[in-house]
Design a protein around this motif. Structure first.
Motif, mmCIF file in Angstrom:
data_model
loop_
_atom_site.group_PDB
_atom_site.id
_atom_site.type_symbol
_atom_site.label_atom_id
_atom_site.label_comp_id
_atom_site.label_asym_id
_atom_site.label_seq_id
_atom_site.Cartn_x
_atom_site.Cartn_y
_atom_site.Cartn_z
ATOM 1 N N GLU A 1 -45.071 -23.523 -84.656
ATOM 2 C CA GLU A 1 -45.108 -22.498 -85.720
ATOM 3 C C GLU A 1 -43.720 -21.921 -85.963
ATOM 4 O OE1 GLU A 1 -49.476 -20.568 -84.680
ATOM 5 O OE2 GLU A 1 -47.692 -19.273 -84.603
ATOM 6 N N ILE A 2 -43.021 -21.642 -84.859
ATOM 7 C CA ILE A 2 -41.685 -21.055 -84.976
ATOM 8 C C ILE A 2 -40.753 -22.038 -85.687
ATOM 9 C CG2 ILE A 2 -39.660 -20.341 -83.625
ATOM 10 C CD1 ILE A 2 -41.711 -19.241 -81.529
ATOM 11 N N ALA A 3 -40.857 -23.317 -85.311
ATOM 12 C CA ALA A 3 -40.006 -24.338 -85.933
ATOM 13 C C ALA A 3 -40.275 -24.422 -87.437
ATOM 14 C CB ALA A 3 -40.247 -25.691 -85.270
ATOM 15 N N ALA A 4 -41.558 -24.358 -87.805
ATOM 16 C CA ALA A 4 -41.911 -24.437 -89.229
ATOM 17 C C ALA A 4 -41.331 -23.238 -89.974
ATOM 18 C CB ALA A 4 -43.425 -24.500 -89.398
ATOM 19 N N ARG A 5 -41.358 -22.076 -89.326
ATOM 20 C CA ARG A 5 -40.811 -20.868 -89.956
ATOM 21 C C ARG A 5 -39.304 -21.002 -90.140
ATOM 22 N NH1 ARG A 5 -43.247 -15.960 -90.664
ATOM 23 N NH2 ARG A 5 -41.830 -14.246 -91.130
ATOM 24 N N TYR A 6 -38.607 -21.486 -89.084
ATOM 25 C CA TYR A 6 -37.161 -21.725 -89.201
ATOM 26 C C TYR A 6 -36.881 -22.660 -90.383
ATOM 27 C CZ TYR A 6 -35.310 -19.897 -84.668
ATOM 28 O OH TYR A 6 -34.867 -19.114 -83.624
ATOM 29 N N ARG A 7 -37.669 -23.732 -90.493
ATOM 30 C CA ARG A 7 -37.420 -24.716 -91.563
ATOM 31 C C ARG A 7 -37.527 -24.094 -92.945
ATOM 32 N NH1 ARG A 7 -36.641 -29.624 -89.587
ATOM 33 N NH2 ARG A 7 -37.570 -30.003 -87.550
ATOM 34 N N ARG A 8 -38.467 -23.148 -93.094
ATOM 35 C CA ARG A 8 -38.602 -22.486 -94.401
ATOM 36 C C ARG A 8 -37.406 -21.575 -94.676
ATOM 37 N NH1 ARG A 8 -44.050 -22.118 -92.626
ATOM 38 N NH2 ARG A 8 -43.820 -19.942 -91.980
ATOM 39 N N LEU A 9 -36.778 -21.060 -93.618
ATOM 40 C CA LEU A 9 -35.731 -20.043 -93.803
ATOM 41 C C LEU A 9 -34.335 -20.641 -94.001
ATOM 42 C CD1 LEU A 9 -36.962 -17.568 -91.039
ATOM 43 C CD2 LEU A 9 -36.986 -17.129 -93.513
ATOM 44 N N PHE A 10 -34.057 -21.792 -93.375
ATOM 45 C CA PHE A 10 -32.686 -22.302 -93.410
ATOM 46 C C PHE A 10 -32.374 -23.032 -94.709
ATOM 47 C CE2 PHE A 10 -32.836 -22.101 -88.613
ATOM 48 C CZ PHE A 10 -31.890 -21.091 -88.530
ATOM 49 N N LYS A 11 -31.161 -22.832 -95.191
ATOM 50 C CA LYS A 11 -30.671 -23.596 -96.341
ATOM 51 C C LYS A 11 -29.229 -24.020 -96.052
ATOM 52 C CE LYS A 11 -29.679 -19.330 -98.948
ATOM 53 N NZ LYS A 11 -30.042 -18.309 -97.946
ATOM 54 N N ALA A 12 -28.689 -24.929 -96.883
ATOM 55 C CA ALA A 12 -27.340 -25.446 -96.669
ATOM 56 C C ALA A 12 -26.355 -24.283 -96.547
ATOM 57 C CB ALA A 12 -26.954 -26.347 -97.836
ATOM 58 N N PRO A 13 -25.335 -24.401 -95.699
ATOM 59 C CA PRO A 13 -24.942 -25.598 -94.942
ATOM 60 C C PRO A 13 -25.639 -25.755 -93.584
ATOM 61 C CG PRO A 13 -23.313 -23.879 -94.590
ATOM 62 C CD PRO A 13 -24.383 -23.283 -95.487
ATOM 63 N N VAL A 14 -26.630 -24.889 -93.267
ATOM 64 C CA VAL A 14 -27.344 -25.055 -91.997
ATOM 65 C C VAL A 14 -28.387 -26.158 -92.190
ATOM 66 C CG1 VAL A 14 -28.830 -23.940 -90.284
ATOM 67 C CG2 VAL A 14 -27.035 -22.611 -91.437
ATOM 68 N N ARG A 15 -28.338 -27.175 -91.323
ATOM 69 C CA ARG A 15 -29.251 -28.322 -91.470
ATOM 70 C C ARG A 15 -30.037 -28.533 -90.188
ATOM 71 N NH1 ARG A 15 -26.060 -33.500 -92.588
ATOM 72 N NH2 ARG A 15 -24.429 -32.404 -91.450
ATOM 73 N N PRO A 16 -31.328 -28.158 -90.152
ATOM 74 C CA PRO A 16 -32.131 -28.441 -88.953
ATOM 75 C C PRO A 16 -32.246 -29.948 -88.738
ATOM 76 C CG PRO A 16 -33.283 -26.918 -90.411
ATOM 77 C CD PRO A 16 -32.096 -27.431 -91.177
ATOM 78 N N LEU A 17 -32.310 -30.388 -87.476
ATOM 79 C CA LEU A 17 -32.618 -31.795 -87.211
ATOM 80 C C LEU A 17 -34.007 -32.087 -87.782
ATOM 81 C CD1 LEU A 17 -31.314 -32.520 -83.590
ATOM 82 C CD2 LEU A 17 -30.141 -32.745 -85.795
ATOM 83 N N SER A 18 -34.226 -33.328 -88.210
ATOM 84 C CA SER A 18 -35.471 -33.681 -88.910
ATOM 85 C C SER A 18 -36.617 -33.947 -87.951
ATOM 86 C CB SER A 18 -35.257 -34.942 -89.737
ATOM 87 O OG SER A 18 -34.244 -34.738 -90.668
ATOM 88 N N GLU A 19 -37.825 -33.699 -88.472
ATOM 89 C CA GLU A 19 -39.049 -34.055 -87.758
ATOM 90 C C GLU A 19 -39.579 -35.347 -88.366
ATOM 91 O OE1 GLU A 19 -41.782 -30.675 -87.079
ATOM 92 O OE2 GLU A 19 -43.418 -32.083 -87.479
ATOM 93 N N ARG A 20 -39.923 -36.321 -87.528
ATOM 94 C CA ARG A 20 -40.468 -37.594 -88.010
ATOM 95 C C ARG A 20 -41.995 -37.552 -87.973
ATOM 96 N NH1 ARG A 20 -36.268 -38.525 -90.689
ATOM 97 N NH2 ARG A 20 -34.580 -39.718 -89.745
ATOM 98 N N ASP A 21 -42.638 -38.394 -88.812
ATOM 99 C CA ASP A 21 -44.099 -38.299 -88.928
ATOM 100 C C ASP A 21 -44.840 -39.211 -87.941
ATOM 101 O OD1 ASP A 21 -43.691 -40.789 -89.932
ATOM 102 O OD2 ASP A 21 -44.384 -40.362 -91.970
ATOM 103 N N TRP A 22 -44.107 -39.779 -86.953
ATOM 104 C CA TRP A 22 -44.788 -40.679 -86.007
ATOM 105 C C TRP A 22 -45.446 -39.930 -84.855
ATOM 106 C CZ3 TRP A 22 -39.290 -42.487 -86.295
ATOM 107 C CH2 TRP A 22 -38.455 -41.797 -85.407
#
Ligand SMILES: *Cc1c(COP(=O)(O)O)cnc(C)c1O
Length: 365
Positions: free
Chosen positions: A258-279
């Motif tokens: 949940e926390i990671a999903a919240r971070y992903r919604r908040l960050f924008k360039a130039p901050v780039r979270p590492l990607s989550e893969r769908d596997w």
């Protein structure tokens, strides 16, 4: 008023949830003085093995022991090459080197930090014996292409799952997919002891038998040494801690996502979270972003009493300890770029949404 500190991990908050149970177990162990390879170790092995869906789970002294013993149990020895990632904690390489084997470093996918199977293929030689991917920061490495290489070339696959307790790959928990999976219960990990502890999971009966012997001086019967082994046992006190904390792992991992999903919604360039893969489903041991001006961001975080980490500023192939290997493989441009920009942010289950928002604000600047 000074701002509320947000630590990178919060062991004190977690302890409050297991305090009574841990203390009761400790009292029982100290009253009985069954300290080594007793009922708690056996029970934890069966409980964690069931959680993973592994046929065997063997408690050992640390995540480093787990790596060393697993590699030895699958047959890695002097002169063998093990293809692995340099973008990890150094223990991954140490285990290979202590067996007299050679770590052969392959580059990573720059969006995830995970070992790139195409790069692994380029590093194979007739001396390659095994592949050792790391499920970095709580996300599974891409195992199917690595398993395909192993089948094709007759290699062994050992998974370093020290940061990925409970993470899945195509519906199965990591650590149960290769020949062996290694776990660390170092205090900062998603499931952790109050000291040193580790475990190996495997579905291979022969590997399991070898591991049980290797961790206990190669003993079958007492004082009968079939192998030259190690003192690498999980102890009763740590096993009792791990049993008490195992029930916190799933809810903790859910909160981390949940926390990671919240971070992903908040960050924008130039901050780039590492990607989550769908596997698979990651367990966010850490939430890692790439930032171009890392020193400045770290200074702001320190000012705000927010914990952070740099994993890993110096990749294994550029460490002083691996200098003797020669630097022929030193050009791993994607790892080296990540090492300059990666920044680990707090992502533990005891953070509030407001904490997450504050960390994101300070990082974004
Ligand atoms: C923590 C860790 C280890 C080592 O585990 P210890 O229990 O500290 O020996 C190995 N590999 C990775 C990827 C780790 O994060």
């Amino acid at each position: 008023m000074s701002p509320r500190a947000i630590p990178l991990v919060d062991l004190a908050a977690e302890y409050a949830l297991v305090r009574e149970e841990v203390r009761a177990s400790f009292e029982g162990i100290l009253d009985s003085m069954r300290l080594i390879l007793g009922p708690h170790v056996q029970a934890f092995e069966s409980e964690f093995g069931r959680y993973l869906g592994a046929r065997h789970a063997i408690g050992v002294g640390s995540g480093t022991d787990a790596l060393l013993l697993s590699l030895k149990a699958v047959g890695v020895g002097a002169g063998d090459e093990v293809v692995t990632t340099p973008f990890t904690f150094f223990a991954t390489s140490e285990a290979i080197l202590h067996l007299g084997a050679v770590p052969v470093y392959a580059d990573v996918d720059p969006e995830t930090g995970l070992l790139d199977p195409a790069e692994v293929r380029r590093r194979l030689t007739p001396r390659t014996k095994a592949i050792l991917p790391v499920h970095l920061f709580g996300q599974s490495a891409d195992l199917d292409p690595l398993l395909a290489i192993c089948r094709e070339k007759g290699l062994r696959l050992v998974e370093d799952a020290a940061q990925a307790h409970g993470a899945t790959y195509r519906g199965r928990r990591v650590g149960t997919i290769g020949d062996a999976g290694t776990f660390s219960f170092y205090p900062s990990k998603n499931l952790s002891a109050y000291g040193e502890a580790g475990l190996v999971s495997t579905n291979d009966d022969a590997v399991a038998a070898s591991l049980r012997s290797l961790r206990n001086h190669g003993q079958g019967a007492r004082y009968e040494h079939d192998l030259v082994g190690f003192n690498a046992r999980l102890d009763e006190l740590q096993a009792a801690v791990l049993r008490a904390k195992l029930r916190l792992l799933e809810p903790g991992n859910r909160r981390r996502r949940e926390i990671a999903a919240r971070y992903r919604r908040l960050f924008k360039a130039p901050v780039r979270p590492l990607s989550e893969r769908d596997w698979g489903e990651p367990v966010y041991h850490l939430f890692v972003v790439r930032v171009p001006d890392r020193d400045a961001v770290c200074a702001r975080l320190s000012e705000e009493k927010i914990g952070f980490g740099v994993h890993y500023a110096v990749p294994s192939h550029l460490q002083p300890a691996t200098k003797a290997l020669g630097r022929e493989t030193a050009s791993l441009p994607k790892v080296e770029a990540l090492a300059r920009e990666a920044l680990s942010l707090p992502c533990h289950p005891f953070m509030t949404d407001e904490d997450v928002d504050r960390v994101a604000r300070v990082v974004q600047g």
